[in-house]
Design a protein around this motif. Structure first.
Motif, PDB file in Angstrom:
ATOM      1  N   GLN A 114     -16.363  88.015 -57.970  1.00  0.00           N
ATOM      2  CA  GLN A 114     -17.498  88.983 -57.488  1.00  0.00           C
ATOM      3  C   GLN A 114     -17.219  89.442 -55.960  1.00  0.00           C
ATOM      4  OE1 GLN A 114     -18.933  90.941 -59.886  1.00  0.00           O
ATOM      5  NE2 GLN A 114     -18.047  89.386 -61.171  1.00  0.00           N
ATOM      6  N   GLN A 115     -16.441  88.640 -55.333  1.00  0.00           N
ATOM      7  CA  GLN A 115     -16.209  88.883 -53.641  1.00  0.00           C
ATOM      8  C   GLN A 115     -15.170  90.093 -53.723  1.00  0.00           C
ATOM      9  OE1 GLN A 115     -14.642  86.296 -55.430  1.00  0.00           O
ATOM     10  NE2 GLN A 115     -12.539  86.708 -54.738  1.00  0.00           N
ATOM     11  N   PRO A 116     -15.439  90.833 -52.696  1.00  0.00           N
ATOM     12  CA  PRO A 116     -14.556  91.911 -52.218  1.00  0.00           C
ATOM     13  C   PRO A 116     -13.215  91.503 -52.128  1.00  0.00           C
ATOM     14  CG  PRO A 116     -16.623  92.058 -50.894  1.00  0.00           C
ATOM     15  CD  PRO A 116     -16.719  90.677 -51.593  1.00  0.00           C
ATOM     16  N   LEU A 117     -12.035  92.320 -52.225  1.00  0.00           N
ATOM     17  CA  LEU A 117     -11.016  91.982 -52.259  1.00  0.00           C
ATOM     18  C   LEU A 117     -10.304  92.714 -50.682  1.00  0.00           C
ATOM     19  CD1 LEU A 117      -9.029  91.820 -55.564  1.00  0.00           C
ATOM     20  CD2 LEU A 117      -9.768  89.805 -54.467  1.00  0.00           C
ATOM     21  N   SER A 118      -9.621  92.275 -50.222  1.00  0.00           N
ATOM     22  CA  SER A 118      -8.891  92.805 -48.892  1.00  0.00           C
ATOM     23  C   SER A 118      -7.975  93.988 -49.378  1.00  0.00           C
ATOM     24  CB  SER A 118      -8.220  92.093 -47.926  1.00  0.00           C
ATOM     25  OG  SER A 118      -7.035  91.742 -48.516  1.00  0.00           O
ATOM     26  N   PRO A 119      -7.528  95.083 -48.513  1.00  0.00           N
ATOM     27  CA  PRO A 119      -6.502  96.092 -48.960  1.00  0.00           C
ATOM     28  C   PRO A 119      -5.275  95.421 -49.302  1.00  0.00           C
ATOM     29  CG  PRO A 119      -7.967  97.040 -47.014  1.00  0.00           C
ATOM     30  CD  PRO A 119      -8.469  95.316 -47.362  1.00  0.00           C
ATOM     31  N   ARG A 120      -4.930  94.315 -48.635  1.00  0.00           N
ATOM     32  CA  ARG A 120      -3.661  93.780 -49.183  1.00  0.00           C
ATOM     33  C   ARG A 120      -3.860  93.201 -50.441  1.00  0.00           C
ATOM     34  NH1 ARG A 120       0.343  89.934 -45.650  1.00  0.00           N
ATOM     35  NH2 ARG A 120       1.518  89.181 -47.235  1.00  0.00           N
ATOM     36  N   GLU A 121      -4.881  92.449 -50.734  1.00  0.00           N
ATOM     37  CA  GLU A 121      -4.819  91.726 -51.953  1.00  0.00           C
ATOM     38  C   GLU A 121      -5.054  92.936 -53.244  1.00  0.00           C
ATOM     39  OE1 GLU A 121      -7.407  87.780 -50.670  1.00  0.00           O
ATOM     40  OE2 GLU A 121      -8.483  89.625 -50.935  1.00  0.00           O
ATOM     41  N   MET A 122      -5.616  93.915 -52.866  1.00  0.00           N
ATOM     42  CA  MET A 122      -5.766  94.971 -53.939  1.00  0.00           C
ATOM     43  C   MET A 122      -4.246  95.642 -54.031  1.00  0.00           C
ATOM     44  SD  MET A 122      -8.599  95.433 -55.351  1.00  0.00           S
ATOM     45  CE  MET A 122      -8.205  97.063 -56.341  1.00  0.00           C
ATOM     46  N   ALA A 123      -3.642  95.605 -53.138  1.00  0.00           N
ATOM     47  CA  ALA A 123      -2.301  96.043 -53.296  1.00  0.00           C
ATOM     48  C   ALA A 123      -1.498  95.051 -53.999  1.00  0.00           C
ATOM     49  CB  ALA A 123      -1.617  96.460 -51.736  1.00  0.00           C
ATOM     50  N   GLU A 124      -1.461  93.985 -53.774  1.00  0.00           N
ATOM     51  CA  GLU A 124      -0.841  92.730 -54.304  1.00  0.00           C
ATOM     52  C   GLU A 124      -1.266  93.018 -55.755  1.00  0.00           C
ATOM     53  OE1 GLU A 124      -1.455  89.177 -52.156  1.00  0.00           O
ATOM     54  OE2 GLU A 124       0.130  89.671 -50.888  1.00  0.00           O
ATOM     55  N   LEU A 125      -2.612  93.137 -56.248  1.00  0.00           N
ATOM     56  CA  LEU A 125      -3.046  92.999 -57.428  1.00  0.00           C
ATOM     57  C   LEU A 125      -2.265  94.024 -58.336  1.00  0.00           C
ATOM     58  CD1 LEU A 125      -5.083  91.895 -59.628  1.00  0.00           C
ATOM     59  CD2 LEU A 125      -6.495  93.428 -58.726  1.00  0.00           C
ATOM     60  N   ALA A 126      -2.149  95.369 -57.618  1.00  0.00           N
ATOM     61  CA  ALA A 126      -1.598  96.432 -58.371  1.00  0.00           C
ATOM     62  C   ALA A 126       0.017  96.211 -58.580  1.00  0.00           C
ATOM     63  CB  ALA A 126      -1.534  97.655 -57.246  1.00  0.00           C
ATOM     64  N   VAL A 127       0.849  95.398 -57.575  1.00  0.00           N
ATOM     65  CA  VAL A 127       1.838  95.133 -57.627  1.00  0.00           C
ATOM     66  C   VAL A 127       2.185  94.138 -59.259  1.00  0.00           C
ATOM     67  CG1 VAL A 127       3.898  93.670 -57.068  1.00  0.00           C
ATOM     68  CG2 VAL A 127       2.865  95.220 -55.594  1.00  0.00           C
ATOM     69  N   LEU A 128       1.060  93.478 -59.138  1.00  0.00           N
ATOM     70  CA  LEU A 128       1.238  92.172 -60.228  1.00  0.00           C
ATOM     71  C   LEU A 128       1.010  93.151 -61.811  1.00  0.00           C
ATOM     72  CD1 LEU A 128       0.877  89.736 -62.081  1.00  0.00           C
ATOM     73  CD2 LEU A 128      -1.287  89.522 -61.263  1.00  0.00           C
ATOM     74  N   VAL A 129      -0.007  94.243 -61.781  1.00  0.00           N
ATOM     75  CA  VAL A 129      -0.163  95.172 -62.796  1.00  0.00           C
ATOM     76  C   VAL A 129       1.163  95.861 -63.173  1.00  0.00           C
ATOM     77  CG1 VAL A 129      -1.526  97.086 -63.753  1.00  0.00           C
ATOM     78  CG2 VAL A 129      -2.641  95.558 -62.292  1.00  0.00           C
ATOM     79  N   ARG A 130       1.873  96.194 -62.171  1.00  0.00           N
ATOM     80  CA  ARG A 130       3.091  97.195 -62.508  1.00  0.00           C
ATOM     81  C   ARG A 130       4.221  96.163 -62.932  1.00  0.00           C
ATOM     82  NH1 ARG A 130       1.455  99.639 -57.705  1.00  0.00           N
ATOM     83  NH2 ARG A 130       3.370  98.949 -56.398  1.00  0.00           N
ATOM     84  N   GLY A 131       4.023  94.887 -62.892  1.00  0.00           N
ATOM     85  CA  GLY A 131       5.132  94.099 -63.183  1.00  0.00           C
ATOM     86  C   GLY A 131       5.916  93.515 -62.160  1.00  0.00           C
ATOM     87  N   GLY A 132       5.601  93.644 -61.016  1.00  0.00           N
ATOM     88  CA  GLY A 132       6.409  93.102 -60.034  1.00  0.00           C
ATOM     89  C   GLY A 132       6.236  91.787 -59.652  1.00  0.00           C
ATOM     90  N   GLY A 133       5.295  90.985 -60.486  1.00  0.00           N
ATOM     91  CA  GLY A 133       5.276  89.548 -60.123  1.00  0.00           C
ATOM     92  C   GLY A 133       5.568  88.670 -61.387  1.00  0.00           C
ATOM     93  N   SER A 134       4.519  88.370 -62.045  1.00  0.00           N
ATOM     94  CA  SER A 134       4.759  87.595 -63.306  1.00  0.00           C
ATOM     95  C   SER A 134       5.296  88.473 -64.414  1.00  0.00           C
ATOM     96  CB  SER A 134       3.311  86.859 -63.588  1.00  0.00           C
ATOM     97  OG  SER A 134       3.350  86.399 -64.910  1.00  0.00           O
ATOM     98  N   ASP A 135       5.775  87.849 -65.503  1.00  0.00           N
ATOM     99  CA  ASP A 135       6.191  88.622 -66.514  1.00  0.00           C
ATOM    100  C   ASP A 135       5.472  88.232 -67.585  1.00  0.00           C
ATOM    101  OD1 ASP A 135       7.072  86.033 -66.912  1.00  0.00           O
ATOM    102  OD2 ASP A 135       9.327  86.375 -67.349  1.00  0.00           O
ATOM    103  N   GLN A 136       4.442  87.456 -67.236  1.00  0.00           N
ATOM    104  CA  GLN A 136       3.657  87.107 -68.679  1.00  0.00           C
ATOM    105  C   GLN A 136       2.572  88.317 -69.061  1.00  0.00           C
ATOM    106  OE1 GLN A 136       1.545  83.222 -68.485  1.00  0.00           O
ATOM    107  NE2 GLN A 136       2.865  82.480 -67.183  1.00  0.00           N
ATOM    108  N   LEU A 137       2.655  88.736 -70.121  1.00  0.00           N
ATOM    109  CA  LEU A 137       1.796  89.861 -70.513  1.00  0.00           C
ATOM    110  C   LEU A 137       0.393  89.754 -70.545  1.00  0.00           C
ATOM    111  CD1 LEU A 137       3.951  91.752 -73.609  1.00  0.00           C
ATOM    112  CD2 LEU A 137       3.719  92.524 -71.054  1.00  0.00           C
ATOM    113  N   THR A 138       0.087  88.662 -70.826  1.00  0.00           N
ATOM    114  CA  THR A 138      -1.541  88.299 -71.002  1.00  0.00           C
ATOM    115  C   THR A 138      -1.882  88.111 -69.244  1.00  0.00           C
ATOM    116  OG1 THR A 138      -0.892  85.837 -70.830  1.00  0.00           O
ATOM    117  CG2 THR A 138      -1.497  86.957 -72.956  1.00  0.00           C
TER     118      THR A 138
END
Length: 519
Positions: free
Chosen positions: A468-492
């Motif tokens: 529930q804690q806030p994420l930093s702008p960098r963490e939100m950007a990294e989360l977006a990268v993960l969503v777009r497939g720039g990190g893990s290839d695990q669909l789940t």
């Protein structure tokens, strides 16, 4: 910095210190990355509700259900009305898991035309506490409910001492569906019906020896699962029946030992003395291990005198449990032998039966085992040995949070620091926390250093984002990268990240509209 961007940095020559989010958005308008992430999130949700030949949508739907987020209600409502039966079951279970009462809607289940799906849904609901005994009793009295469903529900009610009307069980023993008839007969045995044994013998007489053994195995599994202790004398007789198959006799002996049948220990000792080969002795040793919390001490004293390491350590575990002393040490020593079936039991014991202090010590030991150098004498040449150790470490991490969250947070933080240079162990600990979905799991990684590998850092980021804690702008950007497939290839993993991103960017309504409109 996220590993994996190094090649780009090398090519451009000057980006080693540029944040991953800046690299991801290089040369794009400010909103382009957000739009791409939105579209990727929509695509992942649509994949999860679209049947695929390889069945990946089931794993993805389980990952969504695992979040137990009430905001997913519109999606589960749509799935619960789907024409595809298995998709529909995900919807009904998902609604149950996020409902305020944490209860399944039995009317939805009864509206399903297939009895096998009704049985599966209600069995899952009972096993996962998504259904009360009162709901089960109401279904037993409902004329719309099939006999197969009633027999399944009876097991849970009998276990809890809440079934008195046995007429439908007698009816089930008279029908041609022999597996159901055998299960009903064993339930009648637990309820002390004087005709139960005779009914079971008559059912068995309708099949050949192989079929008879299959029915007996089913009856024994039912007795063990629902703790039908009054089946012990029947199981003991079956364990000593020369006409029964070997596997049946072994399973029957385990049931007899588990429920304290008179002379069960003597029969086990006799079988053990007669065993002439290592596999047979090992099977009998594992029977003793699985019944150690309830077994008679004489069995374990015999094993403790053996020279074979596995049997000797099983004996030491049984002795420790009988004396209620140094249980965690004995169980941990057994785990170091790395016998797969023994270690499966170790995790089950620590997760369900051990006292809290013993559980914490045992589970910590399982994580440390994965971090220690492999023992060639224990693992042998098994190429999967290390993968098994890491999977057990992940399970241990998950169980630690379930059993003792207060202790687990500091303990797991300490282990992550201690093994920071052993990335597979770090990844296993984080994977266990993601699997478990405990409400406080994110506290383990708050302030945790970047690990330096895509796989582990994605798990760390997802844990943070699910909190529930806030994420930093960098963490939100990294989360977006993960969503777009720039990190893990695990669909789940990406799917869960997508849903968290949707929630944190307040996009639930537009995403739901787009996903559901495409159905």
């Amino acid at each position: 910095m996220r590993q994996g961007w190094g090649r780009i940095a090398g090519l451009l020559g000057c980006l080693l210190l540029v944040p991953a989010a800046a690299v991801a958005a290089w040369g794009q308008p400010p909103d382009a990355g957000r739009e791409a992430t939105f579209n990727a999130a929509v695509d992942l949700l649509q994949q999860s509700i679209t049947p695929s030949r390889d069945g990946r949508h089931h794993d993805m739907l389980r990952a969504l259900r695992h979040l137990q987020d009430p905001a997913l209600s519109p999606l589960f409502e749509a799935l619960a009305r789907d024409d595809e039966p298995l998709i529909m079951t995900h919807g009904i279970l998902g609604l149950a898991e996020i409902s305020p009462a944490h209860r399944i809607d039995t009317e939805r289940v009864l509206a399903i035309g297939r009895i096998d799906l009704q049985v599966e849904l209600l069995s899952t609901a009972m096993a996962n506490r998504l259904m009360t005994n009162e709901q089960a009793r109401q279904l037993l009295a409902d004329p719309r409910v099939d006999l197969a469903v009633k027999v399944m529900l009876a097991g849970f009610l009998i276990r809890d001492g809440q079934l008195t009307d046995t007429r439908f069980l007698r009816e089930a023993t008279e029908q041609s569906h022999l597996p159901r008839a055998a299960v009903a007969a064993i339930m009648l045995m637990q309820l002390q019906d004087p005709t139960a044994a005779e009914r079971l013998e008559r059912i068995e007489s309708n099949v050949d020896p192989r079929g008879r053994d299959m029915l007996r195995q089913l009856a024994l599994r039912t007795a063990y699962r629902f703790e039908f202790h009054r089946t012990a004398p029947w199981a003991l007789g079956l364990a000593d029946d020369p006409d029964a198959g070997r596997q049946v006799r072994i399973a029957a002996l385990e049931v007899a030992l588990r429920f304290g049948a008179e002379n069960a220990a003597s029969l086990w000792q006799q079988r053990f003395r007669q065993a002439r080969d290592t596999p047979t002795r090992t099977r009998l040793g594992l029977v003793a291990l699985r019944t150690a919390p309830w077994g008679p001490n004489a069995v374990y004293e015999q094993l403790a005198r053996r020279r074979e390491p596995l049997l000797n350590h099983i004996g030491m575990v049984g002795r420790a449990m009988a004396q209620q002393q140094r249980i965690a040490q004995a169980v941990t020593d057994l785990a170091r032998l790395e016998h797969p079936m023994a270690n499966t039991w170790v995790l089950q014991y620590a997760g369900e039966l051990a006292g809290q202090n013993d559980a914490v010590a045992i589970l910590q030991g399982m994580i440390r085992l994965a971090a220690s150098p492999p023992d060639p004498a224990a693992a042998g040449d098994d190429p999967h040995a290390q993968a098994i150790r890491l999977d057990h470490a992940a399970t241990a991490s998950q169980l630690l949070m379930d059993r003792a969250p207060g202790q687990a947070i500091e303990l797991l933080r300490s282990l992550l620091h201690e093994y920071r240079r052993q990335e597979p162990v770090v990844r296993a600990i984080l994977a266990g926390l993601v699997r478990g979905n405990h409400a406080r799991a994110h506290e383990v990684v708050v302030g945790l250093y970047p690990i330096g590998t895509v796989a582990s850092d994605d798990l760390r980021l997802l844990l943070l984002a699910r909190g529930q804690q806030p994420l930093s702008p960098r963490e939100m950007a990294e989360l977006a990268v993960l969503v777009r497939g720039g990190g893990s290839d695990q669909l789940t993993l990406r799917l869960q990240a997508a849903w968290v991103w949707i929630k944190r960017t307040r996009n639930v309504e537009p995403v739901m509209q787009q996903v559901l409109a495409a159905r």
